[in-house]
Design a protein around this motif. Structure first.
Motif, mmCIF file in Angstrom:
data_model
loop_
_atom_site.group_PDB
_atom_site.id
_atom_site.type_symbol
_atom_site.label_atom_id
_atom_site.label_comp_id
_atom_site.label_asym_id
_atom_site.label_seq_id
_atom_site.Cartn_x
_atom_site.Cartn_y
_atom_site.Cartn_z
ATOM 1 N N GLY A 1 18.362 45.112 -57.427
ATOM 2 C CA GLY A 1 18.707 44.901 -56.406
ATOM 3 C C GLY A 1 18.833 43.568 -55.956
ATOM 4 O O GLY A 1 18.292 42.960 -55.566
ATOM 5 N N GLU A 2 19.887 43.450 -55.561
ATOM 6 C CA GLU A 2 20.411 42.088 -54.384
ATOM 7 C C GLU A 2 19.869 42.027 -53.160
ATOM 8 O O GLU A 2 19.187 42.765 -52.296
ATOM 9 C CB GLU A 2 21.953 42.078 -53.761
ATOM 10 C CG GLU A 2 21.812 40.741 -53.539
ATOM 11 C CD GLU A 2 23.413 40.323 -53.758
ATOM 12 O OE1 GLU A 2 24.179 39.771 -54.489
ATOM 13 O OE2 GLU A 2 23.795 41.157 -52.891
ATOM 14 N N HIS A 3 18.659 40.756 -52.616
ATOM 15 C CA HIS A 3 18.494 40.562 -50.986
ATOM 16 C C HIS A 3 19.477 40.740 -50.143
ATOM 17 O O HIS A 3 21.213 40.823 -50.319
ATOM 18 C CB HIS A 3 17.663 39.629 -51.201
ATOM 19 C CG HIS A 3 18.303 38.345 -51.256
ATOM 20 N ND1 HIS A 3 19.176 37.468 -52.181
ATOM 21 C CD2 HIS A 3 18.992 37.162 -50.640
ATOM 22 C CE1 HIS A 3 19.729 36.416 -52.096
ATOM 23 N NE2 HIS A 3 19.905 36.206 -51.190
ATOM 24 N N VAL A 4 19.044 41.170 -48.907
ATOM 25 C CA VAL A 4 20.342 41.287 -47.816
ATOM 26 C C VAL A 4 20.199 40.168 -46.642
ATOM 27 O O VAL A 4 18.615 40.356 -46.077
ATOM 28 C CB VAL A 4 20.004 42.786 -47.546
ATOM 29 C CG1 VAL A 4 20.787 42.558 -46.253
ATOM 30 C CG2 VAL A 4 19.865 43.597 -47.932
ATOM 31 N N ASN A 5 21.134 39.437 -46.430
ATOM 32 C CA ASN A 5 20.942 38.527 -44.713
ATOM 33 C C ASN A 5 20.634 39.265 -43.960
ATOM 34 O O ASN A 5 21.190 40.387 -44.089
ATOM 35 C CB ASN A 5 22.114 37.614 -45.146
ATOM 36 C CG ASN A 5 21.954 36.688 -46.515
ATOM 37 O OD1 ASN A 5 20.939 36.598 -46.567
ATOM 38 N ND2 ASN A 5 23.339 36.184 -46.844
ATOM 39 N N VAL A 6 20.269 38.902 -43.656
ATOM 40 C CA VAL A 6 20.358 38.894 -41.935
ATOM 41 C C VAL A 6 19.987 38.209 -40.791
ATOM 42 O O VAL A 6 19.382 37.516 -40.642
ATOM 43 C CB VAL A 6 18.184 40.503 -41.680
ATOM 44 C CG1 VAL A 6 18.736 40.368 -39.947
ATOM 45 C CG2 VAL A 6 18.531 41.537 -42.656
ATOM 46 N N GLY A 7 21.385 38.649 -40.280
ATOM 47 C CA GLY A 7 21.423 37.553 -39.160
ATOM 48 C C GLY A 7 22.191 37.970 -37.757
ATOM 49 O O GLY A 7 22.854 39.129 -37.765
ATOM 50 N N SER A 8 22.976 37.298 -37.020
ATOM 51 C CA SER A 8 24.009 37.239 -35.843
ATOM 52 C C SER A 8 25.234 37.301 -36.247
ATOM 53 O O SER A 8 25.964 37.851 -35.052
ATOM 54 C CB SER A 8 23.525 36.365 -34.670
ATOM 55 O OG SER A 8 23.668 35.388 -34.977
ATOM 56 N N GLY A 9 25.571 36.696 -37.308
ATOM 57 C CA GLY A 9 26.587 35.625 -37.050
ATOM 58 C C GLY A 9 27.290 34.951 -36.095
ATOM 59 O O GLY A 9 28.746 35.268 -36.760
ATOM 60 N N ILE A 10 26.386 34.625 -35.305
ATOM 61 C CA ILE A 10 26.791 33.494 -34.138
ATOM 62 C C ILE A 10 26.349 32.321 -34.097
ATOM 63 O O ILE A 10 24.606 32.399 -34.739
ATOM 64 C CB ILE A 10 26.605 34.502 -33.112
ATOM 65 C CG1 ILE A 10 27.485 35.740 -32.886
ATOM 66 C CG2 ILE A 10 26.913 33.282 -31.907
ATOM 67 C CD1 ILE A 10 27.009 36.451 -31.798
ATOM 68 N N ASP B 1 26.083 34.712 -43.877
ATOM 69 C CA ASP B 1 27.003 35.794 -43.901
ATOM 70 C C ASP B 1 26.379 36.853 -43.495
ATOM 71 O O ASP B 1 25.721 37.626 -44.633
ATOM 72 C CB ASP B 1 27.577 35.453 -44.858
ATOM 73 C CG ASP B 1 29.401 35.985 -45.172
ATOM 74 O OD1 ASP B 1 28.801 37.379 -44.632
ATOM 75 O OD2 ASP B 1 29.783 36.466 -46.114
ATOM 76 N N VAL B 2 26.189 37.582 -43.031
ATOM 77 C CA VAL B 2 26.155 38.961 -42.428
ATOM 78 C C VAL B 2 26.770 40.291 -43.031
ATOM 79 O O VAL B 2 26.309 41.454 -42.629
ATOM 80 C CB VAL B 2 25.443 38.707 -41.414
ATOM 81 C CG1 VAL B 2 23.904 38.111 -41.005
ATOM 82 C CG2 VAL B 2 26.298 38.607 -39.933
ATOM 83 N N SER B 3 28.142 39.863 -43.108
ATOM 84 C CA SER B 3 29.001 40.492 -43.538
ATOM 85 C C SER B 3 28.413 41.881 -44.349
ATOM 86 O O SER B 3 28.476 43.215 -43.922
ATOM 87 C CB SER B 3 30.022 40.320 -44.661
ATOM 88 O OG SER B 3 30.289 39.943 -45.715
ATOM 89 N N LYS B 4 27.478 42.062 -45.342
ATOM 90 C CA LYS B 4 26.594 42.837 -46.028
ATOM 91 C C LYS B 4 26.144 43.610 -45.254
ATOM 92 O O LYS B 4 26.191 44.582 -45.426
ATOM 93 C CB LYS B 4 26.158 42.812 -47.986
ATOM 94 C CG LYS B 4 25.167 42.612 -47.935
ATOM 95 C CD LYS B 4 24.053 43.003 -49.482
ATOM 96 C CE LYS B 4 23.546 44.614 -50.150
ATOM 97 N NZ LYS B 4 23.256 42.707 -51.101
ATOM 98 N N LEU B 5 25.480 43.130 -43.910
ATOM 99 C CA LEU B 5 24.682 43.886 -44.018
ATOM 100 C C LEU B 5 25.413 44.669 -41.822
ATOM 101 O O LEU B 5 25.507 45.843 -42.023
ATOM 102 C CB LEU B 5 23.588 43.347 -42.594
ATOM 103 C CG LEU B 5 22.770 44.003 -41.574
ATOM 104 C CD1 LEU B 5 21.804 45.216 -42.033
ATOM 105 C CD2 LEU B 5 22.126 43.174 -41.142
ATOM 106 N N HIS B 6 26.126 44.131 -41.871
ATOM 107 C CA HIS B 6 27.615 45.119 -41.448
ATOM 108 C C HIS B 6 28.061 45.855 -42.033
ATOM 109 O O HIS B 6 28.518 46.835 -41.485
ATOM 110 C CB HIS B 6 29.054 43.655 -40.253
ATOM 111 C CG HIS B 6 27.794 42.425 -39.838
ATOM 112 N ND1 HIS B 6 28.246 41.497 -38.986
ATOM 113 C CD2 HIS B 6 26.804 42.601 -38.848
ATOM 114 C CE1 HIS B 6 27.909 41.071 -37.864
ATOM 115 N NE2 HIS B 6 26.699 41.882 -38.283
#
Length: 314
Positions: free
Chosen positions: A238-247, A284-289
């Motif tokens: 399992g890959e980790h997931v970035n969490v941010g605002s993207g801004i 890069d939070v595209s995965k979470l989005h």
């Protein structure tokens, strides 16, 4: 997770942990537990095992960690790597041994290489040299990710890892030397306002770009991922997931926002003889989005909520 599941939040009094407890309670979860450092030393394996044996939690949020800014990381590197490794090793291993249904391990964006391409996606982990000033802390967090993946691969556990951007919010650390940039600026502007100082000097040019996320948004993302992201059966663990605002905003823009919220009317002086640090740091939070989650609290609103909390604490 269901509303009656027994959920253990490790580090429940910290910035993220307290936000997690608040968000879980708001979401209807009725059996959330935590232990203070005085009640449970997470660096002591025997104590952690006894806790899991007696309490038998079903789900775990691993938000406990020794954290700090550049000064703290530089001054106490041995403490940062030792304490963080001990905490996460004890909790992750106990979670496996006592059949935890799911664990969420919280890391840090400092796991990425110092000169990673921007924005930083999950695939850049271990793709280059780390920032030397917080390398011990980053190595510990990388070890936590790999440990979760390894347990998933060998034992079939469902341990996920999330990597947050720069966090801030109620319950933050406002120490002038050991805190992160936003709470440190908040305290400096507040004290300058109270003492009627004509100016505040800020290190660097103000040009570096940074990303910030309100702590309750981070907590909401963690709960969302615990409810929607599974890694069971992934051959890579399992890959980790970035969490941010993207801004992203410049340090100058951040300082001006905090200055306005605090109500300080003096001048901002940037000292270009002092280091700027990394020019840009954006996740890069595209995965979470793509999973369907986005942050809710913008920077101005978050700073106002944080300053209300700070004002009550002094």
């Amino acid at each position: 997770m269901n509303v009656s599941s027994k959920i253990y939040v490790a580090g429940h009094k910290g910035l993220v942990g307290s936000a997690l407890v608040k968000v879980l309670n708001k979401s209807g979860y009725t059996n959330v537990i935590g232990r203070s450092h005085q009640e449970l030393d997470l660096t002591n394996q025997k104590d952690v095992i006894q806790f899991f044996e007696s309490e038998k939690p079903e789900y775990v949020f691993l938000a406990a960690a020794k954290v700090g800014g550049i000064h703290a990381n530089n001054t106490y590197p041995a403490e940062f790597i030792f304490s963080n490794l001990q905490i996460q090793n004890n909790i992750i291993d106990a979670s496996y041994r006592y059949g935890i249904k799911k664990l969420c391990f919280l890391g840090s964006s400092c796991i990425y290489p110092k000169f990673a391409k921007q924005p930083m996606d999950e695939g850049q982990l271990l793709d280059g040299k780390l920032e030397p000033t917080n390398e011990p802390y980053a190595v510990a967090k990388i070890a936590g990710i790999v440990m979760c993946q390894s347990y998933n691969r060998q034992y079939g556990t469902n341990f996920i890892s999330v990597m947050p951007t720069n966090l801030y919010g109620p319950g933050d650390n406002y120490h002038l030397e050991n805190s992160h940039v936003l709470p440190a600026l908040m305290r400096r502007f507040h004290e300058a306002k109270v003492n009627q100082l004509p100016e505040v000097v800020i290190w660097g040019t103000g040009k570096p770009l940074r990303e910030f996320l309100y702590s309750e948004d981070m907590a909401r993302a963690c709960v969302f991922l615990m409810e929607n992201y599974d890694v069971t059966g992934d051959p890579k663990g399992g890959e980790h997931v970035n969490v941010g605002s993207g801004i992203e905003v410049s340090i100058k823009e951040l300082a001006e926002t905090v200055k306005e919220v605090v109500g300080y009317n003096g001048k901002l002086i940037f000292d270009p003889t002092k280091p700027d640090g990394t020019p840009r740091k954006l996740l890069d939070v595209s995965k979470l989005h793509k999973m369907g989650w986005k942050h809710e609290v913008n920077l101005n609103e978050g700073v106002r909520l944080t300053y209300d909390d700070y004002s009550k604490s002094i």
